[in-house]
Motif scaffolding. Structure first.
Motif, PDB file in Angstrom:
ATOM      1  N   ASN A  36       8.459 -47.383 -18.311  1.00 51.75           N
ATOM      2  CA  ASN A  36       8.935 -48.502 -17.502  1.00 51.75           C
ATOM      3  C   ASN A  36      10.146 -49.195 -18.115  1.00 51.75           C
ATOM      4  OD1 ASN A  36       6.809 -48.274 -15.553  1.00 51.75           O
ATOM      5  ND2 ASN A  36       5.409 -49.193 -17.041  1.00 51.75           N
ATOM      6  N   ALA A  37      10.726 -48.561 -19.109  1.00 50.14           N
ATOM      7  CA  ALA A  37      11.867 -49.184 -19.784  1.00 50.14           C
ATOM      8  C   ALA A  37      13.132 -49.012 -18.956  1.00 50.14           C
ATOM      9  CB  ALA A  37      12.065 -48.572 -21.165  1.00 50.14           C
ATOM     10  N   SER A  38      13.965 -50.025 -18.982  1.00 49.31           N
ATOM     11  CA  SER A  38      15.232 -49.958 -18.255  1.00 49.31           C
ATOM     12  C   SER A  38      16.400 -49.675 -19.182  1.00 49.31           C
ATOM     13  CB  SER A  38      15.474 -51.284 -17.513  1.00 49.31           C
ATOM     14  OG  SER A  38      15.498 -52.352 -18.420  1.00 49.31           O
ATOM     15  N   MET A  39      16.149 -49.671 -20.486  1.00 47.87           N
ATOM     16  CA  MET A  39      17.226 -49.440 -21.441  1.00 47.87           C
ATOM     17  C   MET A  39      17.544 -47.960 -21.539  1.00 47.87           C
ATOM     18  SD  MET A  39      15.220 -50.027 -25.043  1.00 47.87           S
ATOM     19  CE  MET A  39      16.716 -49.748 -25.987  1.00 47.87           C
ATOM     20  N   MET A  40      18.744 -47.655 -21.988  1.00 51.42           N
ATOM     21  CA  MET A  40      19.209 -46.286 -22.092  1.00 51.42           C
ATOM     22  C   MET A  40      18.727 -45.677 -23.403  1.00 51.42           C
ATOM     23  SD  MET A  40      21.109 -44.176 -20.264  1.00 51.42           S
ATOM     24  CE  MET A  40      22.136 -45.248 -19.288  1.00 51.42           C
ATOM     25  N   MET A  41      17.664 -44.865 -23.333  1.00 53.34           N
ATOM     26  CA  MET A  41      17.167 -44.202 -24.525  1.00 53.34           C
ATOM     27  C   MET A  41      16.488 -42.900 -24.129  1.00 53.34           C
ATOM     28  SD  MET A  41      13.932 -46.620 -25.579  1.00 53.34           S
ATOM     29  CE  MET A  41      13.594 -45.618 -27.018  1.00 53.34           C
ATOM     30  N   PRO A  42      16.572 -41.869 -24.989  1.00 51.96           N
ATOM     31  CA  PRO A  42      15.976 -40.567 -24.667  1.00 51.96           C
ATOM     32  C   PRO A  42      14.461 -40.631 -24.718  1.00 51.96           C
ATOM     33  CG  PRO A  42      16.843 -40.559 -26.896  1.00 51.96           C
ATOM     34  CD  PRO A  42      17.259 -41.865 -26.286  1.00 51.96           C
ATOM     35  N   THR A  43      13.812 -39.757 -23.948  1.00 54.39           N
ATOM     36  CA  THR A  43      12.350 -39.717 -23.944  1.00 54.39           C
ATOM     37  C   THR A  43      11.820 -38.781 -25.023  1.00 54.39           C
ATOM     38  OG1 THR A  43      12.450 -38.007 -22.229  1.00 54.39           O
ATOM     39  CG2 THR A  43      12.164 -40.277 -21.503  1.00 54.39           C
ATOM     40  N   VAL A  44      12.681 -37.968 -25.614  1.00 55.65           N
ATOM     41  CA  VAL A  44      12.292 -37.105 -26.738  1.00 55.65           C
ATOM     42  C   VAL A  44      13.137 -37.509 -27.943  1.00 55.65           C
ATOM     43  CG1 VAL A  44      12.145 -34.750 -27.627  1.00 55.65           C
ATOM     44  CG2 VAL A  44      11.667 -35.196 -25.212  1.00 55.65           C
ATOM     45  N   MET A  45      12.469 -38.024 -28.966  1.00 57.01           N
ATOM     46  CA  MET A  45      13.159 -38.474 -30.170  1.00 57.01           C
ATOM     47  C   MET A  45      13.217 -37.315 -31.167  1.00 57.01           C
ATOM     48  SD  MET A  45      13.679 -41.622 -29.253  1.00 57.01           S
ATOM     49  CE  MET A  45      13.999 -42.714 -30.627  1.00 57.01           C
ATOM     50  N   GLN A 101      29.127 -53.528 -26.906  1.00 53.25           N
ATOM     51  CA  GLN A 101      28.400 -53.397 -25.650  1.00 53.25           C
ATOM     52  C   GLN A 101      26.917 -53.122 -25.910  1.00 53.25           C
ATOM     53  OE1 GLN A 101      30.524 -50.868 -22.630  1.00 53.25           O
ATOM     54  NE2 GLN A 101      31.901 -50.440 -24.339  1.00 53.25           N
ATOM     55  N   ASN A 102      26.089 -53.642 -25.021  1.00 54.45           N
ATOM     56  CA  ASN A 102      24.642 -53.361 -25.031  1.00 54.45           C
ATOM     57  C   ASN A 102      23.972 -53.627 -26.381  1.00 54.45           C
ATOM     58  OD1 ASN A 102      25.314 -52.497 -22.513  1.00 54.45           O
ATOM     59  ND2 ASN A 102      24.582 -50.413 -22.744  1.00 54.45           N
ATOM     60  N   ASN A 103      24.527 -54.561 -27.150  1.00 55.91           N
ATOM     61  CA  ASN A 103      23.962 -54.908 -28.466  1.00 55.91           C
ATOM     62  C   ASN A 103      23.876 -53.693 -29.400  1.00 55.91           C
ATOM     63  OD1 ASN A 103      23.459 -57.643 -27.736  1.00 55.91           O
ATOM     64  ND2 ASN A 103      21.612 -56.993 -26.654  1.00 55.91           N
ATOM     65  N   LEU A 104      24.821 -52.769 -29.248  1.00 54.03           N
ATOM     66  CA  LEU A 104      24.800 -51.566 -30.071  1.00 54.03           C
ATOM     67  C   LEU A 104      25.375 -51.793 -31.468  1.00 54.03           C
ATOM     68  CD1 LEU A 104      25.866 -48.866 -27.440  1.00 54.03           C
ATOM     69  CD2 LEU A 104      23.600 -49.244 -28.408  1.00 54.03           C
ATOM     70  N   GLY A 105      26.028 -52.925 -31.690  1.00 54.52           N
ATOM     71  CA  GLY A 105      26.585 -53.214 -33.006  1.00 54.52           C
ATOM     72  C   GLY A 105      25.506 -53.275 -34.075  1.00 54.52           C
ATOM     73  N   ASP A 106      24.409 -53.982 -33.764  1.00 53.57           N
ATOM     74  CA  ASP A 106      23.310 -54.080 -34.722  1.00 53.57           C
ATOM     75  C   ASP A 106      22.687 -52.720 -34.967  1.00 53.57           C
ATOM     76  OD1 ASP A 106      23.702 -56.784 -34.903  1.00 53.57           O
ATOM     77  OD2 ASP A 106      22.192 -57.290 -33.396  1.00 53.57           O
ATOM     78  N   LEU A 107      22.601 -51.916 -33.908  1.00 52.06           N
ATOM     79  CA  LEU A 107      22.021 -50.580 -34.036  1.00 52.06           C
ATOM     80  C   LEU A 107      22.879 -49.698 -34.933  1.00 52.06           C
ATOM     81  CD1 LEU A 107      19.561 -49.006 -32.930  1.00 52.06           C
ATOM     82  CD2 LEU A 107      21.059 -48.107 -31.155  1.00 52.06           C
ATOM     83  N   LEU A 108      24.203 -49.813 -34.806  1.00 53.01           N
ATOM     84  CA  LEU A 108      25.109 -49.042 -35.645  1.00 53.01           C
ATOM     85  C   LEU A 108      24.991 -49.456 -37.104  1.00 53.01           C
ATOM     86  CD1 LEU A 108      28.365 -48.894 -33.503  1.00 53.01           C
ATOM     87  CD2 LEU A 108      27.117 -46.927 -34.367  1.00 53.01           C
ATOM     88  N   ASP A 109      24.926 -50.766 -37.348  1.00 57.63           N
ATOM     89  CA  ASP A 109      24.797 -51.253 -38.718  1.00 57.63           C
ATOM     90  C   ASP A 109      23.489 -50.786 -39.340  1.00 57.63           C
ATOM     91  OD1 ASP A 109      27.221 -52.542 -38.491  1.00 57.63           O
ATOM     92  OD2 ASP A 109      26.334 -54.450 -37.884  1.00 57.63           O
ATOM     93  N   TYR A 110      22.427 -50.831 -38.563  1.00 60.88           N
ATOM     94  CA  TYR A 110      21.121 -50.405 -39.072  1.00 60.88           C
ATOM     95  C   TYR A 110      21.124 -48.911 -39.365  1.00 60.88           C
ATOM     96  CZ  TYR A 110      16.071 -49.699 -39.363  1.00 60.88           C
ATOM     97  OH  TYR A 110      14.816 -49.360 -39.786  1.00 60.88           O
ATOM     98  N   GLN A 133      23.570 -41.328 -26.176  1.00 59.89           N
ATOM     99  CA  GLN A 133      23.166 -41.479 -24.784  1.00 59.89           C
ATOM    100  C   GLN A 133      23.919 -42.631 -24.133  1.00 59.89           C
ATOM    101  OE1 GLN A 133      21.310 -39.585 -22.953  1.00 59.89           O
ATOM    102  NE2 GLN A 133      19.380 -38.970 -23.886  1.00 59.89           N
ATOM    103  N   ASN A 134      23.972 -43.762 -24.830  1.00 59.00           N
ATOM    104  CA  ASN A 134      24.682 -44.913 -24.285  1.00 59.00           C
ATOM    105  C   ASN A 134      26.163 -44.615 -24.098  1.00 59.00           C
ATOM    106  OD1 ASN A 134      23.131 -47.747 -24.117  1.00 59.00           O
ATOM    107  ND2 ASN A 134      22.160 -46.466 -25.670  1.00 59.00           N
ATOM    108  N   ALA A 135      26.750 -43.906 -25.074  1.00 60.28           N
ATOM    109  CA  ALA A 135      28.180 -43.595 -24.985  1.00 60.28           C
ATOM    110  C   ALA A 135      28.469 -42.691 -23.792  1.00 60.28           C
ATOM    111  CB  ALA A 135      28.653 -42.938 -26.280  1.00 60.28           C
ATOM    112  N   ARG A 136      27.692 -41.633 -23.645  1.00 62.43           N
ATOM    113  CA  ARG A 136      27.974 -40.644 -22.596  1.00 62.43           C
ATOM    114  C   ARG A 136      27.699 -41.173 -21.196  1.00 62.43           C
ATOM    115  NH1 ARG A 136      24.807 -36.561 -22.440  1.00 62.43           N
ATOM    116  NH2 ARG A 136      23.268 -37.139 -24.008  1.00 62.43           N
ATOM    117  N   PHE A 137      26.668 -41.990 -21.055  1.00 62.55           N
ATOM    118  CA  PHE A 137      26.265 -42.410 -19.718  1.00 62.55           C
ATOM    119  C   PHE A 137      26.739 -43.800 -19.326  1.00 62.55           C
ATOM    120  CE2 PHE A 137      23.170 -39.095 -20.633  1.00 62.55           C
ATOM    121  CZ  PHE A 137      23.119 -38.408 -19.430  1.00 62.55           C
ATOM    122  N   GLU A 138      27.053 -44.644 -20.319  1.00 64.48           N
ATOM    123  CA  GLU A 138      27.337 -46.019 -19.934  1.00 64.48           C
ATOM    124  C   GLU A 138      28.536 -46.645 -20.628  1.00 64.48           C
ATOM    125  OE1 GLU A 138      24.903 -50.256 -19.553  1.00 64.48           O
ATOM    126  OE2 GLU A 138      23.835 -48.357 -19.789  1.00 64.48           O
TER     127      GLU A 138
END
Length: 424
Positions: free
Chosen positions: A370-379, A270-279, A47-52
């Motif tokens: 109310n979240a402003s971060m880029m994340m899907p509403t269906v996981m 970008q957007n602190n995605l490095g930690d997310l990728l490592d995790y 989502q982050n890649a495609r939109f931001e």
């Protein structure tokens, strides 16, 4: 020997049912949770890649330092020649230009009076040129709730929730208020051609999409763009290739002191995605370690209970002359068979759960309302090839390890005491 042990497992259910149940539950949980979290992380990154962020993004140095403020006065100029250079020197990526802007959207009523206003987060992409791939990349056709794609430069798409808030319908005209690249006020009338819902709360509540040619005219940004995004042709982010590309591009401008010189950033930076990728990369290993440890403790105790119940059996076999090592090895082979059977059952159950979550997912719209971060509403889960075998690691290893610990008691048997036990 294997056939003999397998028959023993089938016939003596008291020594196999409990371990198989424990292994099946552990393996199925490992697969479901690993698949679900892997899918959730992948969706968030995608989502982050495609939109931001793109897989790589190019901005001016000054724009990058203040990108959260959408400073189009610091945007890149002469992007036509830059994009031509990128497509020539880095043909493995698809390069697209985008402009992000913010402003106020006013919806007039039949008499020309304002019936509603709201802050708009605008994204200008190449909507009128299908060859750019932007429509497919952002899944705009599937996201359209009503109306259709813009056919003219003065038409725009608006978030479905945003449209309901402003009481807009297809064909209504709205007025955008904002500032140009040069700091002057700009007013632009736009016609609503359709409403969209991306399933991203931050966008659905205030997004407006229009063609980049219209945005350039509206913002006085001819041959300019806030961002140039690059996407690998296969659509999958490659961290090593992106880092190599970043270094190659940035080295060309390292000695250039101009704050408007272009600079490339990978998705990771970008957007602190490095930690997310490592995790995300270590997630499967984390679950395997956790469940191996938990199941080993349970199966160790199960093995001890089974060992006590089979105490006399081991004693008779030792009294008949069978070596302790042979008995221990047969116990390990039996544990391996039970581990394989339990892992196969658990894998089947786990994959069924993972496929269900992949198709239907879990709706978390209320949690990110109310979240402003880029994340899907269906996981959703992601069924990858590793899920077909990853469950065998904790399933077989935990069973064997547990029996290795409990089977040590075989070596503590004393032959002198065996005959006393057998005489009783």
């Amino acid at each position: 020997m294997i056939k003999f042990l397998f028959k023993g497992i089938i016939r003596d259910k008291s020594r196999s049912i409990l371990p198989i149940v424990v292994i099946s539950l552990g393996v199925s949980l490992t697969i479901v949770l690993s698949g679900f979290l892997s899918g959730a992380m992948t969706d968030m990154i995608d989502q982050n890649a495609r939109f931001e962020t793109g897989h790589v993004k190019i901005m001016s140095r000054a724009y990058a330092e203040n990108k959260d403020q959408l400073p189009n006065d610091l945007a890149l100029l002469g992007v036509d020649s830059l994009v031509t250079y990128l497509r020539s020197n880095y043909p493995d990526l698809q390069w697209v230009e985008r402009i992000r802007f913010g402003g106020l959207l006013d919806a007039p009523d039949a008499e020309g009076e304002s019936k509603g206003q709201g802050p708009a987060a605008g994204i200008a992409i190449n909507l009128l040129d299908a060859a750019s791939g932007e429509i497919e990349r952002m899944n705009i056709k599937k996201a359209i709730v009503s109306g259709e794609l813009p056919k003219n430069s003065n038409e725009a798409l608006i978030g479905d929730e945003f449209a309901k808030k402003l009481k807009l319908t297809i064909g209504d005209e709205v007025t955008y208020f904002g500032t140009t690249m040069n700091g002057s006020m700009t007013f632009q009338n736009l016609t609503i051609s359709g409403t969209i819902r991306f399933g991203i709360s931050a966008m659905d509540k205030g997004a407006i999409l229009l063609d980049i040619s219209s945005a350039r005219q509206m913002l006085d940004m001819q041959n300019g763009a806030g961002e140039i995004l690059g996407f690998f042709d296969n659509g999958v982010y490659n961290d090593k290739a992106a880092l190599a590309l970043e270094n190659s591009f940035n080295n060309q401008y390292e000695s250039n002191p101009d704050e408007y010189a272009p600079r490339m950033f990978t998705l990771r930076s970008q957007n602190n995605l490095g930690d997310l990728l490592d995790y995300a990369n270590s997630m499967s290993a984390i679950f395997v370690v956790i469940f191996v440890g938990a199941m080993s403790v349970v199966l160790w105790n199960t093995g001890l209970i089974g060992g006590l119940r089979r105490y006399q059996e081991f004693g008779i076999r030792l009294a008949l002359g069978e070596s302790k090592g042979r008995i221990y090895r047969s116990l390990m082979l039996e544990a391996t068979l039970i581990g394989i059977i339990g892992s196969m059952i658990g894998t089947g159950i786990g994959l069924s759960g993972a496929f269900y979550l992949q198709n239907y997912g879990i709706n978390i719209a209320g949690m990110v309302d109310n979240a402003s971060m880029m994340m899907p509403t269906v996981m959703r889960a992601k069924v990858s090839p590793n899920l077909y075998f990853i469950g065998f690691i904790p399933g077989v290893f935990a069973m064997v390890f547990g029996n290795m610990l409990s089977g040590i008691g075989i070596y503590k048997r004393e032959t002198a005491t065996l005959f006393k036990e057998l005489e009783v």
